[in-house]
Design a protein around this motif. Sequence first.
Motif: not given
Ligand SMILES: NC(=O)c1ccc[n+]([C@@H]2O[C@H](COP(=O)([O-])OP(=O)(O)OC[C@H]3O[C@@H](n4cnc5c(N)ncnc54)[C@H](OP(=O)(O)O)[C@@H]3O)[C@@H](O)[C@H]2O)c1
Length: 284
Positions: A6-8, A36-38, A50-52, A141-143
């Motif tokens: 999730g580093a992107t 590419e995004r990293a 690459r990892g999914s 919570f965050y966002g």
């Molecule tokens: N505690 C809270 O209030 C709260 C709020 C929002 C979210 N969250 C959770 O916290 C996580 C991190 O938050 P964030 O703000 O960093 O969200 P974010 O910017 O959307 O990042 C989510 C990351 O998960 C990766 N990802 C999604 N599906 C994947 C898969 N199948 N395989 C590998 N990687 C995958 C995404 O990859 P790409 O970069 O390739 O898209 C992205 O890098 C979220 O994913 C969500 O589960 C928690």
Amino acid sequence: MIIVTGATGVLNGATVDYLLQRIPAAHLGVSVRDPERAKHLSDQGVRVRRGSYDDPAALRHSFADAEQVLLVSSSDVTADVVTQHRTAIDAAAEAGARRILYTSAHGTGFDTPYPPLAIHAATEQHLAATGVPWTALRNGFYGHPGQLLGRWQETGAITKPADGPFSWVDRRDAAEAAAAILTSDAAFDGPVDLTLPSPVTLADFAAAASEITGRHVERVVVDDEEWVAEEVANGTPEGAARFTLSMFQATRSGHFARSAPMLTQLLGRAPRSIADQLAHRIAV
Ligand SMILES: NC(=O)c1ccc[n+]([C@@H]2O[C@H](COP(=O)([O-])OP(=O)(O)OC[C@H]3O[C@@H](n4cnc5c(N)ncnc54)[C@H](OP(=O)(O)O)[C@@H]3O)[C@@H](O)[C@H]2O)c1
């Protein structure tokens, strides 16, 4: 090596930035869906593979040489995310990781009306079953505060269903704490609560917003069903509105009322308050 998924994304992208302040780039790797995004990371000497979560073989390759793997919780709302998390945990264990960390959430458990917490609970259960030492970073919570508070800057009111105490952390603080844990000599075993020193409510947000703007911002409580109807009338799918409602319902059951000092201890300072976070958002 420390490998971060999730580093992107926002949270773990910031964690990688904080890690780069603490360890050499050569000791750091990322597992990302789109290398590419990293490129900004490979340019600094970070190993990018690459990892999914839908591709176990690619994950194992991206986790090779890992002492620790930090897994982001999946943001893929269309997927079976518990299965994705299990796939990622198993791949980290098979790659020989000596500790697996996971971005969980404060209040995680099966007994709450807020659905993501059961996903985190099932993921933590699987972590515990692997036999590899593990850490769950149970972030508050965050966002974007706009998503939580609505259009208060236009209306002068935070008009939402009844709420209760919860923690609202700045993602930069959660990321810095994750980097501190990953680079610490101490073992952080099992769940670690990363919260504000004291919980907050939407009334506290209204007070903070009033103080920052110098204009009275009111907290207006609306009936649950009236609020859902209003959201749907404004174009929000009913399922999404009810999902958000379940969060307010969980806060008012007192589920998130407990705070812990760990975030403050890891940062060596007070976490950014809700006033700090609102002021930052207004400024940018
Ligand atoms: N505690 C809270 O209030 C709260 C709020 C929002 C979210 N969250 C959770 O916290 C996580 C991190 O938050 P964030 O703000 O960093 O969200 P974010 O910017 O959307 O990042 C989510 C990351 O998960 C990766 N990802 C999604 N599906 C994947 C898969 N199948 N395989 C590998 N990687 C995958 C995404 O990859 P790409 O970069 O390739 O898209 C992205 O890098 C979220 O994913 C969500 O589960 C928690």
